[in-house]
Design a protein around this motif. Structure first.
Motif, PDB file in Angstrom:
ATOM      1  N   ALA A  96      14.282  -1.835   0.320  1.00  0.00           N
ATOM      2  CA  ALA A  96      13.125  -2.027   1.193  1.00  0.00           C
ATOM      3  C   ALA A  96      12.404  -3.328   0.872  1.00  0.00           C
ATOM      4  O   ALA A  96      11.629  -3.831   1.678  1.00  0.00           O
ATOM      5  CB  ALA A  96      12.156  -0.846   1.044  1.00  0.00           C
ATOM      6  N   ARG A  97      12.666  -3.891  -0.291  1.00  0.00           N
ATOM      7  CA  ARG A  97      11.975  -5.112  -0.717  1.00  0.00           C
ATOM      8  C   ARG A  97      12.808  -6.380  -0.545  1.00  0.00           C
ATOM      9  O   ARG A  97      12.370  -7.465  -0.920  1.00  0.00           O
ATOM     10  CB  ARG A  97      11.552  -4.983  -2.175  1.00  0.00           C
ATOM     11  CG  ARG A  97      10.526  -3.886  -2.400  1.00  0.00           C
ATOM     12  CD  ARG A  97       9.909  -4.001  -3.777  1.00  0.00           C
ATOM     13  NE  ARG A  97       9.040  -2.897  -4.095  1.00  0.00           N
ATOM     14  CZ  ARG A  97       7.754  -2.818  -3.763  1.00  0.00           C
ATOM     15  NH1 ARG A  97       7.202  -3.771  -3.070  1.00  0.00           N
ATOM     16  NH2 ARG A  97       7.039  -1.773  -4.111  1.00  0.00           N
ATOM     17  N   VAL A  98      14.016  -6.256   0.001  1.00  0.00           N
ATOM     18  CA  VAL A  98      14.883  -7.417   0.184  1.00  0.00           C
ATOM     19  C   VAL A  98      15.090  -7.647   1.679  1.00  0.00           C
ATOM     20  O   VAL A  98      15.437  -6.728   2.413  1.00  0.00           O
ATOM     21  CB  VAL A  98      16.252  -7.206  -0.506  1.00  0.00           C
ATOM     22  CG1 VAL A  98      17.182  -8.377  -0.232  1.00  0.00           C
ATOM     23  CG2 VAL A  98      16.065  -7.011  -2.001  1.00  0.00           C
ATOM     24  N   TYR A  99      14.850  -8.873   2.104  1.00  0.00           N
ATOM     25  CA  TYR A  99      14.997  -9.247   3.501  1.00  0.00           C
ATOM     26  C   TYR A  99      16.151 -10.230   3.638  1.00  0.00           C
ATOM     27  O   TYR A  99      16.295 -11.144   2.831  1.00  0.00           O
ATOM     28  CB  TYR A  99      13.714  -9.914   4.016  1.00  0.00           C
ATOM     29  CG  TYR A  99      12.547  -8.964   4.132  1.00  0.00           C
ATOM     30  CD1 TYR A  99      12.204  -8.416   5.352  1.00  0.00           C
ATOM     31  CD2 TYR A  99      11.793  -8.607   3.012  1.00  0.00           C
ATOM     32  CE1 TYR A  99      11.131  -7.539   5.470  1.00  0.00           C
ATOM     33  CE2 TYR A  99      10.720  -7.742   3.121  1.00  0.00           C
ATOM     34  CZ  TYR A  99      10.403  -7.213   4.350  1.00  0.00           C
ATOM     35  OH  TYR A  99       9.348  -6.341   4.457  1.00  0.00           O
ATOM     36  N   SER A 100      16.945 -10.059   4.683  1.00  0.00           N
ATOM     37  CA  SER A 100      18.018 -11.017   4.948  1.00  0.00           C
ATOM     38  C   SER A 100      17.410 -12.259   5.597  1.00  0.00           C
ATOM     39  O   SER A 100      16.277 -12.228   6.103  1.00  0.00           O
ATOM     40  CB  SER A 100      19.061 -10.403   5.879  1.00  0.00           C
ATOM     41  OG  SER A 100      18.506 -10.232   7.174  1.00  0.00           O
ATOM     42  N   GLY A 149      11.362  -2.972  13.163  1.00  0.00           N
ATOM     43  CA  GLY A 149      11.710  -4.113  13.994  1.00  0.00           C
ATOM     44  C   GLY A 149      13.125  -4.557  13.768  1.00  0.00           C
ATOM     45  O   GLY A 149      13.567  -4.669  12.631  1.00  0.00           O
ATOM     46  N   GLY A 150      13.856  -4.765  14.837  1.00  0.00           N
ATOM     47  CA  GLY A 150      15.224  -5.266  14.729  1.00  0.00           C
ATOM     48  C   GLY A 150      16.182  -4.307  14.064  1.00  0.00           C
ATOM     49  O   GLY A 150      17.202  -4.733  13.545  1.00  0.00           O
ATOM     50  N   GLY A 151      15.884  -3.017  14.066  1.00  0.00           N
ATOM     51  CA  GLY A 151      16.788  -2.041  13.456  1.00  0.00           C
ATOM     52  C   GLY A 151      16.762  -2.037  11.952  1.00  0.00           C
ATOM     53  O   GLY A 151      17.653  -1.489  11.312  1.00  0.00           O
ATOM     54  N   ASN A 152      15.776  -2.678  11.350  1.00  0.00           N
ATOM     55  CA  ASN A 152      15.675  -2.742   9.900  1.00  0.00           C
ATOM     56  C   ASN A 152      14.353  -2.131   9.451  1.00  0.00           C
ATOM     57  O   ASN A 152      13.479  -2.805   8.920  1.00  0.00           O
ATOM     58  CB  ASN A 152      15.781  -4.195   9.417  1.00  0.00           C
ATOM     59  CG  ASN A 152      17.138  -4.770   9.662  1.00  0.00           C
ATOM     60  OD1 ASN A 152      18.113  -4.305   9.087  1.00  0.00           O
ATOM     61  ND2 ASN A 152      17.234  -5.731  10.552  1.00  0.00           N
ATOM     62  N   ASP A 153      14.201  -0.850   9.685  1.00  0.00           N
ATOM     63  CA  ASP A 153      12.961  -0.166   9.325  1.00  0.00           C
ATOM     64  C   ASP A 153      12.932   0.112   7.836  1.00  0.00           C
ATOM     65  O   ASP A 153      13.972   0.262   7.198  1.00  0.00           O
ATOM     66  CB  ASP A 153      12.840   1.145  10.108  1.00  0.00           C
ATOM     67  CG  ASP A 153      12.904   0.919  11.612  1.00  0.00           C
ATOM     68  OD1 ASP A 153      12.729  -0.232  12.048  1.00  0.00           O
ATOM     69  OD2 ASP A 153      13.138   1.886  12.339  1.00  0.00           O
ATOM     70  N   ARG A 154      11.723   0.177   7.286  1.00  0.00           N
ATOM     71  CA  ARG A 154      11.572   0.412   5.846  1.00  0.00           C
ATOM     72  C   ARG A 154      10.213   1.038   5.569  1.00  0.00           C
ATOM     73  O   ARG A 154       9.283   0.891   6.358  1.00  0.00           O
ATOM     74  CB  ARG A 154      11.761  -0.882   5.065  1.00  0.00           C
ATOM     75  CG  ARG A 154      10.807  -1.971   5.485  1.00  0.00           C
ATOM     76  CD  ARG A 154      11.171  -3.332   4.925  1.00  0.00           C
ATOM     77  NE  ARG A 154      12.233  -3.923   5.718  1.00  0.00           N
ATOM     78  CZ  ARG A 154      13.189  -4.682   5.223  1.00  0.00           C
ATOM     79  NH1 ARG A 154      13.224  -4.993   3.962  1.00  0.00           N
ATOM     80  NH2 ARG A 154      14.121  -5.180   5.979  1.00  0.00           N
ATOM     81  N   VAL A 155      10.114   1.745   4.431  1.00  0.00           N
ATOM     82  CA  VAL A 155       8.870   2.368   4.000  1.00  0.00           C
ATOM     83  C   VAL A 155       8.453   1.710   2.697  1.00  0.00           C
ATOM     84  O   VAL A 155       9.244   1.618   1.757  1.00  0.00           O
ATOM     85  CB  VAL A 155       9.048   3.893   3.782  1.00  0.00           C
ATOM     86  CG1 VAL A 155       7.749   4.520   3.289  1.00  0.00           C
ATOM     87  CG2 VAL A 155       9.529   4.568   5.050  1.00  0.00           C
ATOM     88  N   LEU A 156       7.187   1.255   2.654  1.00  0.00           N
ATOM     89  CA  LEU A 156       6.650   0.602   1.462  1.00  0.00           C
ATOM     90  C   LEU A 156       5.283   1.176   1.130  1.00  0.00           C
ATOM     91  O   LEU A 156       4.547   1.593   2.026  1.00  0.00           O
ATOM     92  CB  LEU A 156       6.530  -0.903   1.689  1.00  0.00           C
ATOM     93  CG  LEU A 156       7.861  -1.653   1.819  1.00  0.00           C
ATOM     94  CD1 LEU A 156       7.653  -3.023   2.421  1.00  0.00           C
ATOM     95  CD2 LEU A 156       8.526  -1.743   0.466  1.00  0.00           C
ATOM     96  N   PRO A 157       4.921   1.195  -0.153  1.00  0.00           N
ATOM     97  CA  PRO A 157       3.589   1.676  -0.528  1.00  0.00           C
ATOM     98  C   PRO A 157       2.511   0.845   0.158  1.00  0.00           C
ATOM     99  O   PRO A 157       2.691  -0.349   0.405  1.00  0.00           O
ATOM    100  CB  PRO A 157       3.545   1.474  -2.049  1.00  0.00           C
ATOM    101  CG  PRO A 157       4.962   1.343  -2.472  1.00  0.00           C
ATOM    102  CD  PRO A 157       5.703   0.763  -1.312  1.00  0.00           C
ATOM    103  N   LEU A 158       1.402   1.480   0.420  1.00  0.00           N
ATOM    104  CA  LEU A 158       0.278   0.800   1.051  1.00  0.00           C
ATOM    105  C   LEU A 158      -0.461  -0.049   0.045  1.00  0.00           C
ATOM    106  O   LEU A 158      -0.570   0.227  -1.099  1.00  0.00           O
ATOM    107  CB  LEU A 158      -0.671   1.839   1.664  1.00  0.00           C
ATOM    108  CG  LEU A 158      -1.740   1.323   2.588  1.00  0.00           C
ATOM    109  CD1 LEU A 158      -1.174   0.493   3.730  1.00  0.00           C
ATOM    110  CD2 LEU A 158      -2.520   2.491   3.137  1.00  0.00           C
TER     111      LEU A 158
END
Length: 155
Positions: free
Chosen positions: A28-32, A146-155
């Motif tokens: 969840a913390r790595v973006y292409s 967005g763009g099929g790359n959904d993720r859950v991150l702490p607030l």
């Protein structure tokens, strides 16, 4: 083994081995690079549950090709003439199947299935992502979509 075939086989094995480590991240913390500078929709919510799951590993086609080549080579040593050809075909199929299966099971990653109750519209969603972000039931989170790359991150 013909003199021409040996260098090709060694080259295929070297390339396959070198490319085995090339993979994409499901963190969840790595973006292409393609996800950079893209608008993401952010929704806030509360984690309902976090269930540990296994994420199947991905097969590398070049590693599979190496398995096919080695299987074909091993199978060609069975019999003479048409028996060697049949052995090479069966060996190549078995080598490719075994290599693909091994990559999927050996490359499996720990992941979480995260169920989130969204604040807006009383919707409940579930996302599976790599288990590298600590999340717990009751925790407030943001869901980026967005763009099929959904993720859950702490607030």
């Amino acid at each position: 083994m013909t003199p021409l075939f040996r260098p090709l086989l060694i080259g295929a094995i070297v390339v396959s081995t070198a490319l085995t480590g090339c993979s994409t991240s499901d963190s969840a913390r790595v973006y292409s690079k393609g996800q950079m500078r893209q608008v993401q929709t952010v929704e806030l919510g509360t984690v309902i549950s976090v269930t540990p799951v296994k994420m199947e590993g991905e097969a590398n086609e070049l590693v599979n090709l190496g398995g096919v080549a080695l299987g074909g080579l091993a199978g060609s040593n069975i019999g003479k003439g048409t028996g060697a050809a049949a052995g090479a075909i069966v060996g190549a199929i078995a080598g490719g199947l075994a290599t693909g299966s091994a990559q999927r099971s050996l490359g499996a990653k720990n992941a979480y299935e995260i169920t989130v109750q969204l604040d807006r519209g009383s919707r409940t969603i579930s996302i599976v992502q790599e288990a590298d972000v600590v999340l717990q039931p009751g925790q407030r989170v943001r869901v980026l979509s967005g763009g099929g790359n959904d993720r859950v991150l702490p607030l």
